[in-house]
Design an enzyme around this catalytic site. Structure first.
Site, short mmCIF file in Angstrom:
data_model
loop_
_atom_site.label_atom_id
_atom_site.label_comp_id
_atom_site.label_asym_id
_atom_site.label_seq_id
_atom_site.Cartn_x
_atom_site.Cartn_y
_atom_site.Cartn_z
N THR A 188 -6.04 1.15 -5.50
CA THR A 188 -5.54 -0.20 -5.23
C THR A 188 -6.18 -1.22 -6.16
O THR A 188 -5.50 -2.13 -6.66
CB THR A 188 -5.77 -0.59 -3.76
OG1 THR A 188 -5.07 0.31 -2.92
CG2 THR A 188 -5.32 -2.01 -3.49
N HIS A 246 -1.78 2.58 4.59
CA HIS A 246 -2.85 3.31 3.89
C HIS A 246 -3.00 4.71 4.47
O HIS A 246 -2.80 4.93 5.67
CB HIS A 246 -4.17 2.53 4.04
CG HIS A 246 -5.23 2.95 3.07
ND1 HIS A 246 -5.91 4.14 3.18
CD2 HIS A 246 -5.73 2.32 1.97
CE1 HIS A 246 -6.79 4.24 2.20
NE2 HIS A 246 -6.68 3.16 1.44
N ASP A 298 1.46 -0.15 -4.86
CA ASP A 298 0.24 -0.17 -5.66
C ASP A 298 -0.03 1.18 -6.32
O ASP A 298 -0.47 1.25 -7.46
CB ASP A 298 -0.97 -0.64 -4.84
CG ASP A 298 -1.29 0.25 -3.64
OD1 ASP A 298 -0.51 1.18 -3.33
OD2 ASP A 298 -2.32 0.00 -2.99
N HIS A 299 0.24 2.29 -5.61
CA HIS A 299 -0.02 3.61 -6.19
C HIS A 299 0.73 4.66 -5.36
O HIS A 299 1.36 4.34 -4.35
CB HIS A 299 -1.52 3.92 -6.21
CG HIS A 299 -2.21 3.75 -4.90
ND1 HIS A 299 -1.99 4.58 -3.81
CD2 HIS A 299 -3.11 2.82 -4.46
CE1 HIS A 299 -2.72 4.19 -2.79
NE2 HIS A 299 -3.41 3.12 -3.14
N GLU A 310 0.82 -1.20 0.00
CA GLU A 310 0.00 0.00 0.00
C GLU A 310 0.86 1.27 0.00
O GLU A 310 1.69 1.48 0.89
CB GLU A 310 -0.93 0.00 1.23
CG GLU A 310 -1.75 1.25 1.40
CD GLU A 310 -2.76 1.47 0.30
OE1 GLU A 310 -2.99 2.64 -0.05
OE2 GLU A 310 -3.33 0.47 -0.21
#
Length: 417
Positions: free
Chosen positions: A85, A198, A260-261, A43
């Site tokens: 995600t 996150h 993921d990003h 994450e």
């Protein structure tokens, strides 16, 4: 679902199977034949923390070790859109682009895909996903079936543990997942999706072990939280890999680890940008999308740092090639990341990056309003130099959209019968 003519369906098939685009069988084809595969999707992990220190402390000591001992892609980019995600998962699993609005996981969950898990499953692999969250979030419990996932371990499949952020902490999640993985018949494919880092990146004070003196202002709070959370996740990944090595799995498993990003905080002049060294528009664009990718291949003892560009859309074809499953006849848009050629990473808004150029599109979609950068000189250059690559990217985005809107992979398969 849109209805496409047979001519349009065949055009999509031709585009997907174009031998000049297809990855073929590169030098590393089959180097990990029939080996297990573990994909660890982290994450909000960005590249600017790798091999970086803060107040003489390594932020990611274990991932730094991976960068020095395994294969590290320094020029790897996330290609997600609004699905975040879920888009990262979609790019991995389908090698197609995410949607311009909404989430492909929500809009196209019953489509036919030539997915990574299904191709592995058809070649003797069991397939599973570990994500300690609600199974209906992002429609996962539906679309995973379309991908060919045998087993989805969601929040109710994990034992209670201390929560960090949205779910149980990553260390517990990873170790509980590994306990299940170690009992699996080989070969297996396991996709693990973390959550502790996150947004807003808040973790308990006892895990805030780094000295972040000099970053104590209120405006630095997200940066502080992010650095602490990524440091914690790095430790969890280290324990996970150490246990893989202790159990013997490391020597039998291809392992990919990537972000993921982005964080969404790489803005001009703020702490994220200053710390990463992004002091101009080009560096901001590169840094905002840049995520690390580490690849471990059993038996490959020579570490490599690979600097050519690649993106998340290339992950699926790469994995298939490594384990010896040909991709020339697969309906995927990505290419094997180990093939060094004139590569291009296209983003959902029409921006792109190559080894030499970066084009930054504007929200109005007018090409000439965007900026073309020369990555060697670090200067804005004539937009005409980015034109052909931009057109190629737009064509590929439209083709991906057509494939989703018309469920064209199903239509292609029907025509082949």
């Amino acid at each position: 679902k849109k209805v496409y003519t047979e001519e349009e369906i065949l055009a999509a098939q031709e585009w997907l199977t174009d031998t000049e685009r297809a990855s073929g069988q590169p030098e590393m084809f089959g180097i990990a034949k029939k080996k297990n595969v573990i994909v660890l999707q982290v994450e909000a992990l960005q590249n600017f923390v790798i091999n970086k220190e803060i107040n003489n402390q390594e932020i990611t000591p274990y991932m730094n070790k991976l960068a020095n001992e395994e294969i590290y892609f320094t020029n790897f980019y996330e290609q997600t859109a609004l699905g975040r995600t879920s888009d990262a998962e979609f790019l991995l699993n389908t090698s197609l682009y995410p949607t311009a609005s909404g989430s492909a996981y929500m809009l196209y969950s019953e489509n036919q895909f030539d997915s990574l898990p299904m191709n592995l499953k058809n070649n003797g692999y069991s397939t599973n996903v570990f994500h300690a969250y609600n199974p209906s979030f992002w429609n996962r419990y539906i679309i995973y079936k379309q991908f060919g996932i045998d087993e989805f371990y969601s929040v109710d499949d994990f034992e209670d543990a201390e929560a960090i952020g949205w779910s149980i902490n990553d260390e517990s999640m990873l170790m509980q997942s590994l306990d299940k993985i170690k009992a699996m018949e080989e070969p297996f494919y396991s996709h693990l999706i973390t959550l502790s880092s996150h947004h807003p990146f808040e973790i308990p004070e006892k895990y805030q072990t780094l000295n972040l003196e000099g970053y104590t202002s209120y405006s630095d709070r997200h940066f502080r939280n992010y650095i602490h959370s990524i440091h914690y996740v790095d430790q969890a990944i280290g324990k996970f890999i150490d246990e893989m090595k202790r159990s013997g799995l490391w020597d039998e498993t291809v392992v990919l680890i990537y972000g993921d990003h982005n964080t969404g905080f790489m803005d001009e002049g703020n702490t994220f940008a200053r710390f990463s060294g992004a002091d101009n528009a080009l560096a901001l664009q590169e840094g905002d999308k840049s995520i690390p990718l580490f690849v471990h291949i059993p038996g490959e003892e020579n570490p490599q740092v690979i600097n050519h560009v690649a993106g998340q859309i290339d992950l699926g074809p790469t994995i298939l090639d490594l384990v010896g499953i040909p991709t020339t006849n697969k309906y995927m848009l990505g290419e094997n990341i180990f093939v060094n050629k004139d590569r291009q990473v296209t983003y959902r808004d029409g921006s792109f990056v190559t080894n030499d150029l970066l084009y930054d599109a504007t929200p109005d979609g007018i090409y000439d309003n965007g900026k073309c950068y020369d990555r060697e000189s670090r200067q804005v250059t004539d937009t005409s130099l980015c034109k052909s690559s931009h057109e190629l990217g737009i064509k590929e985005l439209r083709m991906s959209d057509n494939i989703l809107d018309g469920n064209l992979i199903l239509e292609i398969l029907n025509l082949e019968k």
